[in-house]
Design a protein around this motif. Structure first.
Motif, mmCIF file in Angstrom:
data_model
loop_
_atom_site.group_PDB
_atom_site.id
_atom_site.type_symbol
_atom_site.label_atom_id
_atom_site.label_comp_id
_atom_site.label_asym_id
_atom_site.label_seq_id
_atom_site.Cartn_x
_atom_site.Cartn_y
_atom_site.Cartn_z
ATOM 1 N N LEU A 1 -3.176 -4.049 -8.431
ATOM 2 C CA LEU A 1 -1.948 -4.297 -7.537
ATOM 3 C C LEU A 1 -2.052 -3.706 -6.284
ATOM 4 O O LEU A 1 -1.770 -4.382 -5.302
ATOM 5 C CB LEU A 1 -0.759 -4.513 -8.220
ATOM 6 C CG LEU A 1 -0.605 -5.311 -9.458
ATOM 7 C CD1 LEU A 1 0.618 -5.055 -10.156
ATOM 8 C CD2 LEU A 1 -0.479 -6.826 -8.949
ATOM 9 N N ALA A 2 -2.263 -2.423 -6.469
ATOM 10 C CA ALA A 2 -2.256 -1.557 -5.310
ATOM 11 C C ALA A 2 -3.354 -2.152 -4.263
ATOM 12 O O ALA A 2 -3.146 -2.030 -2.957
ATOM 13 C CB ALA A 2 -2.499 -0.210 -5.434
ATOM 14 N N LYS B 1 -4.787 -4.936 -4.170
ATOM 15 C CA LYS B 1 -4.222 -6.471 -3.534
ATOM 16 C C LYS B 1 -3.409 -6.227 -2.415
ATOM 17 O O LYS B 1 -3.504 -6.982 -1.365
ATOM 18 C CB LYS B 1 -3.623 -7.165 -4.632
ATOM 19 C CG LYS B 1 -3.463 -8.650 -4.154
ATOM 20 C CD LYS B 1 -2.699 -9.336 -5.291
ATOM 21 C CE LYS B 1 -2.100 -11.023 -4.967
ATOM 22 N NZ LYS B 1 -1.702 -11.436 -6.220
ATOM 23 N N ASN B 2 -2.480 -5.069 -2.494
ATOM 24 C CA ASN B 2 -1.376 -5.325 -1.412
ATOM 25 C C ASN B 2 -2.244 -4.592 -0.265
ATOM 26 O O ASN B 2 -2.110 -5.121 0.893
ATOM 27 C CB ASN B 2 -0.537 -3.902 -1.785
ATOM 28 C CG ASN B 2 0.518 -3.885 -0.810
ATOM 29 O OD1 ASN B 2 0.822 -4.567 0.091
ATOM 30 N ND2 ASN B 2 1.109 -2.797 -0.862
ATOM 31 N N GLY C 1 -4.266 -7.412 1.578
ATOM 32 C CA GLY C 1 -3.304 -8.149 2.229
ATOM 33 C C GLY C 1 -3.026 -7.654 3.475
ATOM 34 O O GLY C 1 -3.007 -8.258 4.610
ATOM 35 N N ARG C 2 -2.714 -6.225 3.721
ATOM 36 C CA ARG C 2 -2.350 -5.738 4.850
ATOM 37 C C ARG C 2 -3.465 -5.705 5.928
ATOM 38 O O ARG C 2 -3.561 -5.619 6.957
ATOM 39 C CB ARG C 2 -1.817 -4.206 4.613
ATOM 40 C CG ARG C 2 -0.453 -4.198 3.924
ATOM 41 C CD ARG C 2 0.311 -2.880 3.599
ATOM 42 N NE ARG C 2 0.915 -2.436 5.014
ATOM 43 C CZ ARG C 2 1.102 -1.371 4.944
ATOM 44 N NH1 ARG C 2 1.476 -0.619 4.184
ATOM 45 N NH2 ARG C 2 1.623 -1.001 6.467
ATOM 46 N N THR D 1 7.575 -3.069 7.120
ATOM 47 C CA THR D 1 6.754 -2.384 6.007
ATOM 48 C C THR D 1 6.525 -1.124 6.420
ATOM 49 O O THR D 1 6.970 -0.539 7.436
ATOM 50 C CB THR D 1 5.449 -3.115 5.732
ATOM 51 O OG1 THR D 1 4.938 -3.372 7.022
ATOM 52 C CG2 THR D 1 5.839 -4.634 5.004
#
Length: 397
Positions: free
Chosen positions: A107-108, A110-111, A114-115, A266
Motif C-alpha cells: 500500500l505504501a 502504491k501511494n 501514485g504520487r 497532501t
C-alpha cells in the motif's frame, strides 16, 4: 457334501508349478497387451471396433472401483485435518502476520507510485528542465517555514529556482550546497511572490505571514478578485515563470484576501525543482538565429532564368561602379581655375564731372570639381576704379 469328502480331497497341487504357470500366463497376457497397444495403421481396421467396445464397458467399472479410493482419501484428509487443526491454525496465523507486513508495504509503494505519476504529469509551457527530490527535514517556528531537500548544486539547482509539488507551487530555493538545498515555503514571512488572478488578470503580491494561508497584498483594481478565483504566478520580475498554479482566493477572518494553497492537499515530501534562470532560456535560440551557411550551401541550384537575372544585376552594378570611377578620375585630372588680376587705374584729364562709375561685377567663381578633396579656388578681387566725384576740383584745372 463337503469338499474334503469328495474325490479331490487327496489331490495336492505343487506350489512351484502353480507359481510357474501363473507367471507364464501373466507374461502371455502382457505380451498380448503390448501387441494390442501398437499404433500401427495396418492393425487399426482389424481391432478398432472391439477395442472401442471394451473401453466403453471398462469405463463404468473403473469409475466404480476408483470411487471407494477417493472416498477413503477424503475421509483420511478430514480426520487428519481434525486432529492437526491446532498446528494448522498456528501456521496460518504466522502466515497472516507475514502477509500483513507485505500488504502494508504494498500500500505504501502504491501511494508513492501514485504520487510519482502525478509528479511526472507536472509540465510547464514552454517546457523547463526539472529535477525531482525528497524533503528530508522540516524547519518550523512561529514564522519560519522551510524544508531541506536531498538535491543540490550537483543537479544544477541554483538559488531562486521555483519548487513544485504534484499539486502546485510550494516555494523557492534560498540556499544551495553540493548535495542539498534549502527551500523557503510560500507561508514563510520572508516569502514574496508576484501573482495574478486567472479570471481578471489582476496583479497582486502573495505575502507569507507564518499562517497556513498567505495574504494577498496590493491587489490592483476594485472588484478584480472574488471567492474561489484561481491564483497563479504572474512572472513579474523574472523570478518565476508565468502560469504556475498556487491556490484559490478566500476571504480571511480579518477581512483580508488570502490564498488556500493547492500544496496543502497532501504532505510535502516529493517535489520537483524547476531549473529556471530567466526568460531567455524559454526562447528557442536556434529559431532566432540566422540559418547556418551549411543549410544555404545545401540549397538547390538556381534555374537558368534565375541565373540570367542574377548575372544581369551583377553586370549593371559593375557598369555603374565603372562610370562612377571614371567621373571621379576626370574631376581629379581637371586644372584648378586661374586667379583674376586687378585692372590698373586709368589716367583721365577730363573735366570734373559728377559721374558714377559702372558697377563692376566680381568674377564668377568656377564650379568645384566633384572630387573627394576639391581644390579651393583663388579669391577674386573686384576691379578698382577711381571715384571721379571724390577728386578735388583744383586738380582738374
Amino acid at each position: 457334501m463337503a469338499f474334503r469328502d469328495g474325490p479331490f480331497e487327496n489331490i495336492k497341487v505343487p506350489l512351484a508349478w502353480t507359481a510357474a504357470v501363473v507367471v507364464i500366463v501373466g507374461l502371455i497376457g502382457a505380451a498380448m497387451l503390448l501387441l494390442g497397444d501398437r499404433r500401427g495403421a495396418q492393425d487399426v481396421d482389424g481391432y478398432a471396433p472391439a477395442r472401442a467396445a471394451f473401453e466403453a464397458g471398462a469405463a463404468p467399472v473403473g469409475a466404480g472401483l476408483s470411487a471407494p479410493v477417493r472416498w477413503t482419501g477424503n475421509v483420511v484428509d478430514y480426520v487428519k485435518g481434525y486432529f492437526f487443526a491446532v498446528s494448522e491454525n498456528r501456521r496460518l496465523r504466522q502466515q497472516v502476520v507475514e502477509l500483513s507486513a507485505w500488504r502494508d508495504e504494498a500500500l505504501a509503494l502504491k501511494n508513492i507510485n501514485g504520487r510519482y505519476e502525478q509528479m511526472l504529469g507536472v509540465k510547464t509551457e514552454p517546457p523547463i528542465p526539472m529535477v525531482t527530490g525528497l524533503a528530508i527535514t522540516d524547519a518550523r517556528g512561529p514564522f519560519a517555514r522551510s524544508r531541506l531537500l536531498n538535491i543540490g548544486a550537483a543537479k544544477g539547482i541554483r538559488v531562486g529556482n521555483p519548487v513544485l509539488s504534484e499539486h502546485g507551487l510550494v516555494g523557492r530555493i534560498m540556499g544551495v550546497s553540493g548535495g542539498n538545498s534549502r527551500m523557503l515555503l510560500l507561508t514563510d514571512v520572508a516569502s514574496r511572490t508576484p501573482v495574478l488572478v486567472e479570471r481578471t488578470d489582476a496583479r497582486a503580491m502573495l505575502t507569507g505571514d507564518g499562517s497556513g494561508s498567505p495574504r494577498l497584498d496590493y491587489v490592483r483594481g476594485a472588484g478584480s478578485i472574488k471567492e474561489g478565483d484561481r491564483i497563479m504566478t504572474s512572472g513579474d520580475g523574472g523570478g518565476f515563470p508565468r502560469g504556475l498554479p498556487i491556490g484559490v482566493a478566500a476571504k480571511g477572518v480579518d477581512g483580508t484576501w488570502r490564498v488556500k494553497l493547492f500544496s496543502d492537499r497532501t504532505a510535502i515530501d516529493y517535489v520537483r525543482v524547476l531549473l529556471f534562470q530567466d526568460f531567455g532560456q524559454l526562447a528557442d535560440q536556434n529559431a532566432l538565429n540566422a540559418p547556418p551557411l551549411a543549410s544555404l550551401a545545401a540549397a538547390p541550384p538556381p534555374t537558368p532564368a534565375q541565373a540570367a537575372a542574377i548575372q544581369d544585376v551583377a553586370t549593371r552594378r559593375a557598369a555603374a561602379a565603372a562610370a562612377t570611377a571614371e567621373r571621379v578620375r576626370a574631376a581629379n585630372a581637371a586644372p584648378p581655375p586661374a586667379p583674376v588680376a586687378a585692372a590698373p587705374a586709368p589716367t583721365s584729364t577730363a573735366p570734373a564731372t559728377t559721374t558714377r562709375p559702372a558697377a563692376t561685377r566680381p568674377a564668377t567663381p568656377q564650379p568645384r570639381p566633384a572630387t573627394p578633396r576639391p581644390t579651393a579656388p583663388a579669391p577674386v578681387q573686384p576691379a578698382v576704379t577711381p571715384d571721379v566725384a571724390a577728386t578735388p576740383a583744383g586738380a582738374a584745372e
